[in-house]
Design a protein around this motif. Structure first.
Motif, PDB file in Angstrom:
ATOM      1  N   ARG A  25      46.399  60.346   5.482  1.00 42.15           N
ATOM      2  CA  ARG A  25      47.538  59.456   5.985  1.00 42.15           C
ATOM      3  C   ARG A  25      46.750  57.944   5.653  1.00 42.15           C
ATOM      4  O   ARG A  25      47.438  57.061   5.229  1.00 42.15           O
ATOM      5  N   ARG A  26      45.675  57.766   6.287  1.00 42.66           N
ATOM      6  CA  ARG A  26      44.886  56.527   6.197  1.00 42.66           C
ATOM      7  C   ARG A  26      44.530  56.145   4.785  1.00 42.66           C
ATOM      8  O   ARG A  26      44.698  54.948   4.256  1.00 42.66           O
ATOM      9  N   GLU A  27      44.174  57.138   3.824  1.00 40.67           N
ATOM     10  CA  GLU A  27      43.928  56.718   2.553  1.00 40.67           C
ATOM     11  C   GLU A  27      45.043  56.347   1.812  1.00 40.67           C
ATOM     12  O   GLU A  27      45.102  55.398   0.830  1.00 40.67           O
ATOM     13  N   GLU A  28      46.395  57.178   2.159  1.00 40.19           N
ATOM     14  CA  GLU A  28      47.671  56.591   1.489  1.00 40.19           C
ATOM     15  C   GLU A  28      47.928  55.113   1.954  1.00 40.19           C
ATOM     16  O   GLU A  28      48.449  54.340   1.150  1.00 40.19           O
ATOM     17  N   GLU A  29      47.783  54.774   3.121  1.00 34.86           N
ATOM     18  CA  GLU A  29      48.161  53.417   3.541  1.00 34.86           C
ATOM     19  C   GLU A  29      47.151  52.607   2.865  1.00 34.86           C
ATOM     20  O   GLU A  29      47.717  51.476   2.273  1.00 34.86           O
TER      21      GLU A  29
END
Length: 145
Positions: free
Chosen positions: A120-124
Motif C-alpha cells: 500500500r505504501r509503495e502504491e501511494e
C-alpha cells in the motif's frame, strides 16, 4: 526491514516451530514435489523474469529506492507486484518442501502485512510519482494475480 529478509525471518520461525511441534500437512513425497514446483515458479517469476524486466527498463529493483520508470511489461502485465508474488511462492515452496504446517500458517499474516503496510505504501508512492498513468495501470492490473 527489506521484504526478502522479512519473508526469510518468518519462514525460519515457522520451520523452527515445526521442528519443535511437527505437524505435516501432506505426505512427504507430494509435499516435496509441490515445494519444488512452487520454488521453480518463484525463481522463474522473480529473479529470472521480474528483476530482468526492471533492469531492462532501467529502473531500480530495490523497494527502498524511488522508481524512475513505471514498468508495465513482462510479469508486470499480470501482477502489480510480481516480485512479492515470487517471494510468496518461494516461501510456500520452502514451507511445502519442509512439510511445515506452521510456516504455511504464518504465510497468511505475512501476506496481510505485506498488503497493508508495504505494498500500500509503495502504491501511494507510485501514484504520487506517475499520477494518472499509474492509476490507469492499477485499474487494469491486479495487485497479486
Amino acid at each position: 526491514v527489506p521484504p526478502p529478509l522479512l519473508y526469510a525471518a518468518v519462514i525460519c520461525l515457522g520451520v523452527l516451530v515445526s521442528v519443535r511441534y511437527p505437524v505435516d500437512f501432506l505426505p512427504q513425497g507430494p509435499a516435496r514435489a509441490l515445494g519444488g514446483l512452487l520454488l521453480a515458479a518463484g525463481i522463474a517469476l522473480g529473479p529470472v523474469w521480474g528483476v530482468r524486466t526492471l533492469l531492462m527498463a532501467g529502473t531500480t529493483v530495490r523497494p527502498d529506492k524511488p522508481a524512475t520508470r513505471l514498468v508495465t511489461a513482462g510479469p508486470f502485465r499480470f501482477s502489480r507486484n510480481p516480485l512479492y508474488l515470487a517471494l510468496t511462492l518461494l516461501y510456500a515452496g520452502i514451507a511445502a518442501m519442509t512439510n511445515s504446517f506452521w510456516a504455511l500458517l504464518l504465510l497468511v499474516p505475512l501476506t496481510v502485512f505485506m498488503s497493508l503496510f508495504v505494498i500500500r505504501r509503495e502504491e501511494e508512492h507510485l501514484a504520487r510519482i506517475f499520477g494518472e498513468e499509474y492509476r490507469r495501470y492499477k485499474a487494469r492490473v491486479r495487485r497479486w494475480l
